[in-house]
Design an enzyme around this catalytic site. Sequence first.
Site, PDB file in Angstrom:
ATOM      1  N   GLY A  48      37.990  67.835  80.649  1.00 59.76           N
ATOM      2  CA  GLY A  48      37.574  67.189  81.898  1.00 59.76           C
ATOM      3  C   GLY A  48      36.093  67.238  82.207  1.00 59.76           C
ATOM      4  N   ASP A 103      34.996  70.779  85.591  1.00 64.02           N
ATOM      5  CA  ASP A 103      35.102  69.518  86.324  1.00 64.02           C
ATOM      6  C   ASP A 103      35.586  69.745  87.754  1.00 64.02           C
ATOM      7  OD1 ASP A 103      37.666  70.293  85.547  1.00 64.02           O
ATOM      8  OD2 ASP A 103      38.265  68.330  84.798  1.00 64.02           O
ATOM      9  N   ASP A 106      40.669  73.800  91.498  1.00 61.61           N
ATOM     10  CA  ASP A 106      41.793  73.466  92.370  1.00 61.61           C
ATOM     11  C   ASP A 106      42.318  74.786  92.948  1.00 61.61           C
ATOM     12  OD1 ASP A 106      44.266  72.660  93.377  1.00 61.61           O
ATOM     13  OD2 ASP A 106      44.607  71.193  91.831  1.00 61.61           O
ATOM     14  N   LYS A 134      38.416  71.765  95.441  1.00 60.08           N
ATOM     15  CA  LYS A 134      39.427  71.501  96.479  1.00 60.08           C
ATOM     16  C   LYS A 134      39.561  72.780  97.295  1.00 60.08           C
ATOM     17  CE  LYS A 134      42.155  68.184  93.792  1.00 60.08           C
ATOM     18  NZ  LYS A 134      43.453  67.914  93.137  1.00 60.08           N
ATOM     19  N   PHE A 155      44.925  64.145  94.583  1.00 55.60           N
ATOM     20  CA  PHE A 155      44.736  64.016  93.137  1.00 55.60           C
ATOM     21  C   PHE A 155      43.735  62.909  92.845  1.00 55.60           C
ATOM     22  CE2 PHE A 155      45.636  62.803  88.789  1.00 55.60           C
ATOM     23  CZ  PHE A 155      45.680  64.047  88.189  1.00 55.60           C
ATOM     24  N   ASP A 162      41.356  63.152  84.334  1.00 58.87           N
ATOM     25  CA  ASP A 162      42.420  62.271  83.870  1.00 58.87           C
ATOM     26  C   ASP A 162      43.690  62.356  84.697  1.00 58.87           C
ATOM     27  OD1 ASP A 162      43.084  64.950  82.931  1.00 58.87           O
ATOM     28  OD2 ASP A 162      44.680  63.969  81.795  1.00 58.87           O
ATOM     29  N   ARG A 168      39.821  58.858  82.282  1.00 60.99           N
ATOM     30  CA  ARG A 168      38.592  59.658  82.131  1.00 60.99           C
ATOM     31  C   ARG A 168      37.355  58.779  82.019  1.00 60.99           C
ATOM     32  NH1 ARG A 168      40.179  64.965  81.020  1.00 60.99           N
ATOM     33  NH2 ARG A 168      42.020  65.235  79.710  1.00 60.99           N
TER      34      ARG A 168
HETATM   35  P1  IMP Z   1      43.189  75.189  88.748  1.00 62.73           P
HETATM   36  O1  IMP Z   1      43.461  76.229  87.718  1.00 62.73           O
HETATM   37  O2  IMP Z   1      44.356  75.007  89.677  1.00 62.73           O
HETATM   38  O3  IMP Z   1      41.902  75.441  89.516  1.00 62.73           O
HETATM   39  O4  IMP Z   1      43.078  73.801  88.008  1.00 62.73           O
HETATM   40  C1  IMP Z   1      41.905  73.358  87.406  1.00 62.73           C
HETATM   41  C2  IMP Z   1      42.188  72.271  86.403  1.00 62.73           C
HETATM   42  O5  IMP Z   1      43.241  71.413  86.847  1.00 62.73           O
HETATM   43  C3  IMP Z   1      40.974  71.372  86.232  1.00 62.73           C
HETATM   44  O6  IMP Z   1      40.138  71.818  85.192  1.00 62.73           O
HETATM   45  C4  IMP Z   1      41.581  70.027  85.911  1.00 62.73           C
HETATM   46  O7  IMP Z   1      41.788  69.909  84.521  1.00 62.73           O
HETATM   47  C5  IMP Z   1      42.935  70.059  86.599  1.00 62.73           C
HETATM   48  N1  IMP Z   1      42.934  69.332  87.892  1.00 62.73           N
HETATM   49  C6  IMP Z   1      42.991  69.871  89.127  1.00 62.73           C
HETATM   50  N2  IMP Z   1      43.000  68.930  90.081  1.00 62.73           N
HETATM   51  C7  IMP Z   1      42.917  67.748  89.423  1.00 62.73           C
HETATM   52  C8  IMP Z   1      42.841  66.380  89.880  1.00 62.73           C
HETATM   53  O8  IMP Z   1      42.851  66.043  91.083  1.00 62.73           O
HETATM   54  N3  IMP Z   1      42.741  65.440  88.894  1.00 62.73           N
HETATM   55  C9  IMP Z   1      42.708  65.736  87.565  1.00 62.73           C
HETATM   56  N4  IMP Z   1      42.781  67.007  87.112  1.00 62.73           N
HETATM   57  C10 IMP Z   1      42.875  68.000  88.033  1.00 62.73           C
END
Ligand code: IMP
Length: 178
Positions: A48, A103, A106, A134, A155, A162, A168
């Site tokens: 990403g 990228d 979350d 986020k 999202f 992606d 992407r």
């Molecule tokens: P986390 O571990 O929950 O912080 O997730 C992080 C990863 O989830 C990022 O590196 C992205 O690959 C993916 N991700 C989280 N939110 C989104 C989104 O809204 N669109 C696309 N990928 C996301």
Amino acid sequence: MKIVQVKDKKFTLSIPESEILKGVTEVAERINKDLADKNPLFIGVLNGAFIFAADLFKRITIPCEISFVKLASYQGITSTGRVKEVIGLNEDITGRTVVIVEDIVDTGLTMERLIDTLGTRNPKEIHIAALLVKEQKLKVKLNIEYKVLSIPNDFIVGYGLDYDGLGRNLPDIYTVVE
Ligand code: IMP
């Protein structure tokens, strides 16, 4: 309002590329000041972050290096909560100033895992550069020094991010239409 179709979902334009690049430039300028003389090693998180890493790196004017690792925790549009292994880090980061380039943060679990993994390899310091955060979904405490933009809990696709592997290549960022 610009709408695109990615696989089975519609997305609406939410952050134009010009706005993204303005934020990326500001973050790069801060890094140039803060990390001058530290020869930082940027570690981009594939897939990403590849576009963000490229745009950020082009704006870094101090001596620096870049490498990439791979890991993933996402399938479809909901987090699985499972964080996979970090693969591909071949560099010796002992005593180095590292900047993780991600990228989107979350829940923050992916970033936490990455910091833990890199931390076992004795870097001097680890900084975080994240294109998007986020804030409402963060489950862990992270010091994200170099954040480009905060976004709501929706999202998104585009600018490297992606939906099931697609989208992407969109230059701008789009938010899913519920
Ligand atoms: P986390 O571990 O929950 O912080 O997730 C992080 C990863 O989830 C990022 O590196 C992205 O690959 C993916 N991700 C989280 N939110 C989104 C989104 O809204 N669109 C696309 N990928 C996301």
